[in-house]
Design a protein around this motif. Sequence first.
Motif, PDB file in Angstrom:
ATOM      1  N   GLN A 422       0.841  -1.194   0.000  1.00 45.48           N
ATOM      2  CA  GLN A 422       0.000   0.000   0.000  1.00 45.48           C
ATOM      3  C   GLN A 422       0.877   1.245   0.000  1.00 45.48           C
ATOM      4  N   MET A 423       0.374   2.301  -0.652  1.00 48.20           N
ATOM      5  CA  MET A 423       1.133   3.553  -0.723  1.00 48.20           C
ATOM      6  C   MET A 423       0.199   4.740  -0.542  1.00 48.20           C
ATOM      7  N   HIS A 424       0.650   5.725   0.191  1.00 45.91           N
ATOM      8  CA  HIS A 424      -0.040   7.007   0.318  1.00 45.91           C
ATOM      9  C   HIS A 424       1.026   8.089   0.299  1.00 45.91           C
ATOM     10  N   CYS A 425       0.679   9.253  -0.224  1.00 46.19           N
ATOM     11  CA  CYS A 425       1.660  10.338  -0.207  1.00 46.19           C
ATOM     12  C   CYS A 425       0.958  11.673  -0.054  1.00 46.19           C
ATOM     13  N   ASN A 426       1.729  12.651   0.396  1.00 48.08           N
ATOM     14  CA  ASN A 426       1.227  14.010   0.573  1.00 48.08           C
ATOM     15  C   ASN A 426       2.256  14.970  -0.014  1.00 48.08           C
ATOM     16  N   LEU A 427       1.793  15.940  -0.794  1.00 46.42           N
ATOM     17  CA  LEU A 427       2.679  16.903  -1.445  1.00 46.42           C
ATOM     18  C   LEU A 427       2.273  18.318  -1.050  1.00 46.42           C
ATOM     19  N   GLU A 428       3.247  19.115  -0.615  1.00 46.31           N
ATOM     20  CA  GLU A 428       3.002  20.507  -0.241  1.00 46.31           C
ATOM     21  C   GLU A 428       4.083  21.382  -0.876  1.00 46.31           C
ATOM     22  N   SER A 429       3.667  22.399  -1.623  1.00 49.49           N
ATOM     23  CA  SER A 429       4.625  23.297  -2.292  1.00 49.49           C
ATOM     24  C   SER A 429       4.738  24.612  -1.530  1.00 49.49           C
ATOM     25  N   ASN A 430       5.909  25.262  -1.642  1.00 48.91           N
ATOM     26  CA  ASN A 430       6.059  26.580  -1.032  1.00 48.91           C
ATOM     27  C   ASN A 430       5.315  27.620  -1.888  1.00 48.91           C
TER      28      ASN A 430
END
Length: 505
Positions: A422-430
């Motif tokens: 299983q995979m989950h990810c979170n992306l946050e940009s400046n």
Amino acid sequence: MTMSVPERKSGSEGKEEESEDESEILEESPCGRWQKRKEQVSQGNVPGVESASLAMDTEEGVEVVWNEVLFSDKKVFKAQEEKIKEMFENLMQVEHPNIVKFHKYWLDMKESQARVIFITEYMSSGSLKQFLKKTKKNHKTMNVKAWKRWCTQILSALSYLHSCDPPIIHGNLTCDTIFIQHNGLIKIGSVWHRLFVNVFPDASVQGKARQHRDEQRNLHFFAPEYGTGEDDYAIDIFSFGICALEMAVLEIQANGDTAVSKEAIANAGQSLEDPLMREFTQSCLRQDAKLRPTAHDLLFHRVLFEVHSLKLLAAHCLINNQYLLPENCVEEKTKSFDPNAVMAEIKHQDRQGVQLKYSHVSPLELDKFLEDVKNGIYPLMNFASSRPHPIPRALSLSQEHVETVKTPTPEPHEAETRKVIQMHCNLESNEEGTKTHLSLFLKMDDKLHRQLSCDILPTDTSRDLASELVHYAFINKEDNEKVAGFLEDAINRHRVRALASGSAQ
């Protein structure tokens, strides 16, 4: 070369001391993950290893077996060191649901002696021999479906071993080296037997045959050509034939303490009522090794072959693509169904049709079936396997880090062998959009979790990121494409959201 093990005391005093010292830690692995205990276990005969100790895997919280081979002559060890390392590297890559797992090894060098220590899976439910004895004692007979399922699992493991490049010959397959778990899963132990024979100088093929043929009851498992130097995978087929026969009749009678005779084996074979079972076992026990079938061929024998159900095919598809699905998806999905809703219908022109409702399917039974499929109880064997399996490949990675090593003895370079399910990810940009922080959550097939985070640039590609994860042993090489595709989708979605947000402003 001898085996160094603590002795047990007999009598009530020994029992009290054993009870008090049961959890006593005698030794730790250099990385601190494996802790050796005092209790001795038996997991099948191995050249050079007369006994082994119970140990604890502190990372997974399960019991394992701590095996030791002691070299009193360091010159002998040095002469064999490269062969030993190569052999253990080969063993580390053997991975099959019906084979006892070989977890890890390391070398321990002292001034006067050298040790090889290796950790293997602990089979607490006992051997097939013990199970057959209990079944016979309770005046029960072997269930034919169980016999077929066990034969399929054993042959699945043998087919895997024999299709490796170079092939791995077991050489010590008996009902004592086959283990059965409480859920019906069969596992073959002592897979390293033949490799040990070829590497350790004190354990020649002939010497090993004499050593383990001391127990006369196991003599009949060895093929006629065993130990001649001309034996190959056919010796495993002969041994399997005896195991299949014993599973069917529960026990092949011997005369007192003497070996089981050819006549007793023939009588046991003739006692089988099913002619296909008789033909199946007899084909394995042919005196001419060249006339014996391969493990792969036996899986297609009429007595075992069956067309897999759509349910089993769907279960394997679900397990193989589990990383794409959220956790507990089956449970959540079944909750949303109307139990009275019709999921399928069979219509007949001349009579009333049949409706299959969701209420006819038990979620608990479905969960158990999926777990059994995942554990290897129902392998898909009627398809061509991808062969050969290359040997050697990189060693198994545990989650210990180099800085936790407690002794100067170096351990081999490692790579991750566990699969991502299983995979989950979170992306946050400046605010400027020049840099994005990635948090990646991975669930491995041993149910442990791995959390990774890093800053990525607009020029970074998903393939580069996945390759880095493989390079630093965070993921299995075989998961490279899968993780790269997942990251590419996630990054693209994040960029679309960022563009939409920018346009709205």
